[in-house]
Design a protein around this motif. Structure first.
Motif, PDB file in Angstrom:
ATOM      1  N   TYR A   1       0.905  -1.152  -0.022  1.00  0.00           N
ATOM      2  CA  TYR A   1       0.181   0.258   0.071  1.00  0.00           C
ATOM      3  C   TYR A   1       0.885   1.330  -0.112  1.00  0.00           C
ATOM      4  N   SER A   2       0.647   2.161  -0.691  1.00  0.00           N
ATOM      5  CA  SER A   2       1.320   3.585  -0.803  1.00  0.00           C
ATOM      6  C   SER A   2       0.302   4.531  -1.227  1.00  0.00           C
ATOM      7  N   ILE A   3       1.092   5.968  -0.812  1.00  0.00           N
ATOM      8  CA  ILE A   3       0.337   7.120  -1.228  1.00  0.00           C
ATOM      9  C   ILE A   3       1.425   7.817  -1.878  1.00  0.00           C
ATOM     10  N   GLY A   4       0.879   8.617  -2.829  1.00  0.00           N
ATOM     11  CA  GLY A   4       1.901   9.680  -3.509  1.00  0.00           C
ATOM     12  C   GLY A   4       1.877  10.619  -2.687  1.00  0.00           C
ATOM     13  N   ALA A   5       2.800  11.590  -3.027  1.00  0.00           N
ATOM     14  CA  ALA A   5       3.051  12.914  -2.258  1.00  0.00           C
ATOM     15  C   ALA A   5       1.781  13.695  -2.267  1.00  0.00           C
ATOM     16  N   LEU A   6       1.272  14.247  -1.020  1.00  0.00           N
ATOM     17  CA  LEU A   6       0.278  14.808  -0.964  1.00  0.00           C
ATOM     18  C   LEU A   6       0.684  16.263  -1.579  1.00  0.00           C
ATOM     19  N   GLN A   7      -0.294  16.999  -2.293  1.00  0.00           N
ATOM     20  CA  GLN A   7      -0.152  18.375  -2.376  1.00  0.00           C
ATOM     21  C   GLN A   7      -1.207  19.230  -2.300  1.00  0.00           C
ATOM     22  N   TYR A   8      -1.079  20.357  -1.564  1.00  0.00           N
ATOM     23  CA  TYR A   8      -2.063  21.032  -1.133  1.00  0.00           C
ATOM     24  C   TYR A   8      -1.608  22.415  -0.978  1.00  0.00           C
ATOM     25  N   SER A   9      -2.990  23.449  -1.005  1.00  0.00           N
ATOM     26  CA  SER A   9      -2.553  24.788  -1.306  1.00  0.00           C
ATOM     27  C   SER A   9      -2.131  25.528   0.074  1.00  0.00           C
ATOM     28  N   HIS A  10      -1.434  26.636  -0.069  1.00  0.00           N
ATOM     29  CA  HIS A  10      -1.053  27.345   1.147  1.00  0.00           C
ATOM     30  C   HIS A  10      -0.853  28.705   0.522  1.00  0.00           C
ATOM     31  N   ASN A  11      -0.641  29.747   1.638  1.00  0.00           N
ATOM     32  CA  ASN A  11      -0.014  31.092   1.015  1.00  0.00           C
ATOM     33  C   ASN A  11       1.074  31.096   1.640  1.00  0.00           C
ATOM     34  N   PRO A  12       2.005  31.328   0.649  1.00  0.00           N
ATOM     35  CA  PRO A  12       3.671  31.304   0.933  1.00  0.00           C
ATOM     36  C   PRO A  12       3.969  32.544   1.685  1.00  0.00           C
ATOM     37  N   LYS A  13       3.274  33.660   1.725  1.00  0.00           N
ATOM     38  CA  LYS A  13       3.638  34.803   1.859  1.00  0.00           C
ATOM     39  C   LYS A  13       3.372  35.001   3.481  1.00  0.00           C
TER      40      LYS A  13
END
Length: 180
Positions: A83-95
């Motif tokens: 079983y595996s999960i690819g990298a999570l990709q989620y939004s954020h405000n970098p500033k």
């Protein structure tokens, strides 16, 4: 003989994802709605995730049994499932700071934590909620480092966090029923 053609359930926007940053679900086969899935510290994570940033999967290896002397053929066997999960990709405000509005996921998903991610399939990802008796998958995972990402060549691109995760045990997602 009658034929049954069951109605399908659309996948588009029908996955509810919540994260319990404490990773302390007492019974992952029966997570509690009030105190674990909908606890005050639980994050409604699905609207932070990009569609290609949620990819739990599994693969089962196949092998070949040794051919018996009396047989002209060899037989296949099912081997280990991973079983595996690819990298999570989620939004954020970098500033802005981790504690700023819109950065709740970045603040909660700290490297090294072991978190429970609840996945309700077939439940509206924006307005839906689980109810007692619903089928749910609980992913108990360890979080890797948060990597600031963003495609500078994509005119529709956004900054996001990419974060590798691994299952804490080899069991993968635990399928269960929501308890009250």
């Amino acid at each position: 003989m009658s034929i049954t053609i069951p109605e399908g359930t659309p996948t588009l926007a029908n996955t509810l994802i919540k994260v319990n940053p404490a990773g302390d679900t007492a019974d992952r086969t029966a997570p509690k709605k009030a105190t674990e899935i909908d606890a005050g510290t639980t994050l409604h994570f699905g609207c932070f995730l990009y569609a290609d940033g949620w990819t739990p999967t599994a693969s089962t290896a196949k092998g070949q049994a040794r051919r018996r002397l009396c047989s002209p053929r060899s037989a296949e066997r099912l081997n280990t499932t991973t079983y595996s999960i690819g990298a999570l990709q989620y939004s954020h405000n970098p500033k802005t700071a981790d504690s700023a509005p819109g950065n709740e996921a970045r603040e909660a998903m700290q490297e090294g934590l072991k978190v429970d991610i609840y996945e309700g399939q077939g439940i509206d990802g924006q307005t839906g909620s689980v109810t007692a008796g619903d089928r749910i998958r609980t992913h108990w995972v360890e979080l890797g480092p948060q990597i600031d990402s963003g495609d500078q060549t994509d005119e529709n691109g956004e900054f996001f966090i990419m974060q590798e995760v691994v299952y804490v045990t080899a069991d993968g997602p635990i399928v269960g029923i929501v308890a009250p």
